[in-house]
Design a protein around this motif. Structure first.
Motif, PDB file in Angstrom:
ATOM      1  N   UNK A 105     -35.375  29.236 -46.970  1.00  0.00           N
ATOM      2  CA  UNK A 105     -33.965  28.863 -47.170  1.00  0.00           C
ATOM      3  C   UNK A 105     -33.024  29.887 -46.390  1.00  0.00           C
ATOM      4  N   UNK A 106     -31.906  29.639 -46.354  1.00  0.00           N
ATOM      5  CA  UNK A 106     -30.933  30.421 -45.482  1.00  0.00           C
ATOM      6  C   UNK A 106     -29.881  30.686 -46.689  1.00  0.00           C
ATOM      7  N   UNK A 116     -22.837  21.765 -43.890  1.00  0.00           N
ATOM      8  CA  UNK A 116     -22.819  20.458 -43.322  1.00  0.00           C
ATOM      9  C   UNK A 116     -23.757  20.808 -41.818  1.00  0.00           C
ATOM     10  N   UNK A 117     -23.354  21.682 -41.103  1.00  0.00           N
ATOM     11  CA  UNK A 117     -24.161  21.661 -39.936  1.00  0.00           C
ATOM     12  C   UNK A 117     -25.530  22.129 -40.139  1.00  0.00           C
ATOM     13  N   UNK A 118     -25.758  23.204 -41.298  1.00  0.00           N
ATOM     14  CA  UNK A 118     -27.095  23.432 -41.481  1.00  0.00           C
ATOM     15  C   UNK A 118     -27.820  22.340 -41.861  1.00  0.00           C
ATOM     16  N   UNK A 119     -27.243  21.353 -42.896  1.00  0.00           N
ATOM     17  CA  UNK A 119     -28.013  20.092 -43.497  1.00  0.00           C
ATOM     18  C   UNK A 119     -28.246  19.183 -42.391  1.00  0.00           C
ATOM     19  N   UNK A 120     -27.656  19.132 -41.210  1.00  0.00           N
ATOM     20  CA  UNK A 120     -27.434  18.328 -40.042  1.00  0.00           C
ATOM     21  C   UNK A 120     -28.893  18.527 -39.431  1.00  0.00           C
ATOM     22  N   UNK A 121     -29.121  19.974 -39.373  1.00  0.00           N
ATOM     23  CA  UNK A 121     -30.132  20.444 -38.707  1.00  0.00           C
ATOM     24  C   UNK A 121     -31.502  20.608 -39.577  1.00  0.00           C
ATOM     25  N   UNK A 122     -31.381  20.032 -40.747  1.00  0.00           N
ATOM     26  CA  UNK A 122     -32.483  20.020 -41.773  1.00  0.00           C
ATOM     27  C   UNK A 122     -32.594  21.293 -42.308  1.00  0.00           C
ATOM     28  N   UNK A 123     -31.839  22.241 -42.299  1.00  0.00           N
ATOM     29  CA  UNK A 123     -32.141  23.610 -42.798  1.00  0.00           C
ATOM     30  C   UNK A 123     -31.874  23.781 -44.392  1.00  0.00           C
ATOM     31  N   UNK A 124     -32.589  24.404 -45.124  1.00  0.00           N
ATOM     32  CA  UNK A 124     -32.349  24.324 -46.527  1.00  0.00           C
ATOM     33  C   UNK A 124     -31.443  25.566 -46.780  1.00  0.00           C
ATOM     34  N   UNK A 125     -30.503  25.673 -47.714  1.00  0.00           N
ATOM     35  CA  UNK A 125     -29.603  26.771 -47.913  1.00  0.00           C
ATOM     36  C   UNK A 125     -29.241  27.005 -49.284  1.00  0.00           C
ATOM     37  N   UNK A 150     -39.293  33.797 -49.945  1.00  0.00           N
ATOM     38  CA  UNK A 150     -38.339  34.481 -49.768  1.00  0.00           C
ATOM     39  C   UNK A 150     -37.168  34.023 -48.764  1.00  0.00           C
ATOM     40  N   UNK A 151     -35.978  34.221 -49.295  1.00  0.00           N
ATOM     41  CA  UNK A 151     -34.799  33.846 -48.181  1.00  0.00           C
ATOM     42  C   UNK A 151     -35.269  34.385 -46.777  1.00  0.00           C
ATOM     43  N   UNK A 152     -34.955  33.418 -46.094  1.00  0.00           N
ATOM     44  CA  UNK A 152     -35.389  33.963 -44.709  1.00  0.00           C
ATOM     45  C   UNK A 152     -34.494  34.440 -43.742  1.00  0.00           C
ATOM     46  N   UNK A 153     -33.099  34.154 -44.165  1.00  0.00           N
ATOM     47  CA  UNK A 153     -31.969  34.713 -43.153  1.00  0.00           C
ATOM     48  C   UNK A 153     -30.883  34.717 -44.192  1.00  0.00           C
ATOM     49  N   UNK A 154     -29.905  35.503 -43.966  1.00  0.00           N
ATOM     50  CA  UNK A 154     -28.537  35.758 -44.525  1.00  0.00           C
ATOM     51  C   UNK A 154     -27.604  35.218 -43.216  1.00  0.00           C
ATOM     52  N   UNK A 155     -26.903  34.275 -43.533  1.00  0.00           N
ATOM     53  CA  UNK A 155     -25.905  33.659 -42.368  1.00  0.00           C
ATOM     54  C   UNK A 155     -24.455  34.040 -43.083  1.00  0.00           C
ATOM     55  N   UNK A 156     -23.698  34.824 -42.306  1.00  0.00           N
ATOM     56  CA  UNK A 156     -22.456  35.195 -42.808  1.00  0.00           C
ATOM     57  C   UNK A 156     -21.193  34.476 -41.624  1.00  0.00           C
ATOM     58  N   UNK A 157     -20.278  33.990 -42.277  1.00  0.00           N
ATOM     59  CA  UNK A 157     -19.239  33.074 -41.459  1.00  0.00           C
ATOM     60  C   UNK A 157     -17.910  33.542 -41.979  1.00  0.00           C
TER      61      UNK A 157
END
Ligand SMILES: O=C(O)[C@H](O)[C@H](O)COP(=O)(O)O
Ligand SMILES: [Mg+2]
Length: 302
Positions: A105-106, A116-125, A150-157
């Motif tokens: 997950x991210x 929404x964009x993560x979900x459209x790319x099939x990325x769990x978060x 473990x969490x694979x990435x932290x994405x900050x916006x």
């Protein structure tokens, strides 16, 4: 040296030089919910002259589909495939460049559009708009556990509901797993809102940057990832392409680094003292106009 455009002849000459127009959104088309005068006429004029139009925004709070609905409401012709946001670019980067395993997950510091964009790319978060993370309650490590895997990435916006819990959880993931990627959708220091300036996505990720003494990989403008996303969907001739933006260190630098021409507008965050005088930025736009809306005179000749 920049060319300042102030006349109809100058506007017409500029438009004749280019086939593809890449528009930044915040501070160029609108400020928050306020559309800048003349914008709709300019965009419709360009369409009527068979110009290719792309929208390239660092604002990760909204998805391409949201922007499409916003353009529809404004009467601006736009397709989802012409819209490139840093939320979309980040999702593509995670899925196509980092190739994070689908069971990992991210952790998101950000808003619904990014989810929404993560979900459209099939990325769990995790995180994002989850009510459990949107709390002002003090964060306690005694109740915190790391997920497996473990969490694979932290994405900050950009996150207008930022709080101590989100920052604390992100910090744990990045400290716990040396392989955890630290990503920023973009690092704009400020955001040109209706009536003034607000903290930007860069001001949000700065808390983690400072706590970790580690820089994130930033995906939005001026970095080339966004241009790579555009190239994957649209053919354009850099010599006949122009990037129109309000920020020197993202939009104009993005255009210059991408080998396309640049037009700075003064309706966003850039002030006259940023482009003239002793403190002028070394990033010099090809053209400058007070407002993109000024070009509407071409659509409505006197
Ligand atoms: O803080 C941010 O995320 C940016 O200021 C904002 O979203 C900029 O969006 P743009 O001007 O690239 O449309
Ligand atoms: Mg902008």
């Amino acid at each position: 040296m920049s060319t300042r455009l102030t006349t109809s002849e100058g506007y017409a000459e500029l438009i004749a030089k280019y086939d593809t127009f890449m528009f930044d959104c915040d501070g160029v088309l609108w400020r928050g919910t306020d559309v800048i005068d003349g914008i709709i006429d300019v965009l419709n004029y360009l369409r009527s002259h068979n110009k290719s139009i792309l929208f390239v925004t660092n604002n990760a709070s909204s998805s391409r589909r949201y922007y499409k609905s916003k353009f529809d409401k404004l009467g601006i012709q736009a397709s989802v495939d012409e819209i490139f946001g840093s939320a979309y670019a980040s999702a593509v980067y995670i899925s196509s460049v980092l190739k994070i395993p689908k069971d990992q997950k991210v952790y998101v510091i950000g808003m619904e559009g990014l989810e929404q964009e993560l979900a459209e790319e099939g990325i769990q978060y995790e995180g994002g708009t989850d009510p459990a993370d949107n709390t002002l309650a003090p964060f306690s490590l005694t109740t915190f556990t790391h997920p497996t895997p473990p969490i694979a990435a932290v994405l900050c916006g950009l996150d207008v509901a930022i709080n101590y819990t989100k920052i604390s959880k992100a910090l744990q993931y990045l400290l716990h797993n040396p392989d955890c990627h630290f990503l920023a959708t973009n690092e704009d220091s400020t955001y040109p809102a209706s009536g003034g300036i607000l903290p930007g996505a860069g001001a949000i990720s700065a808390t983690l940057r400072y706590a970790l003494k580690r820089d994130p990989v930033s995906i939005g403008k001026p970095n080339s990832t966004m241009l790579d996303c555009i190239r994957a969907k649209h053919d354009f001739d850099p010599a006949r392409t122009i990037m129109i933006g309000d920020r020197l260190d993202t939009d104009i630098l993005f255009g210059k680094s991408g080998g396309v021409s640049t037009l700075l507008v003064m309706t966003g965050v850039t002030k006259e003292s940023d482009i003239t005088g002793p403190n002028a930025s070394p990033v010099v736009p090809g053209y400058i106009v007070q407002s993109l809306g000024d070009l509407a005179v071409l659509a409505n000749p006197a």
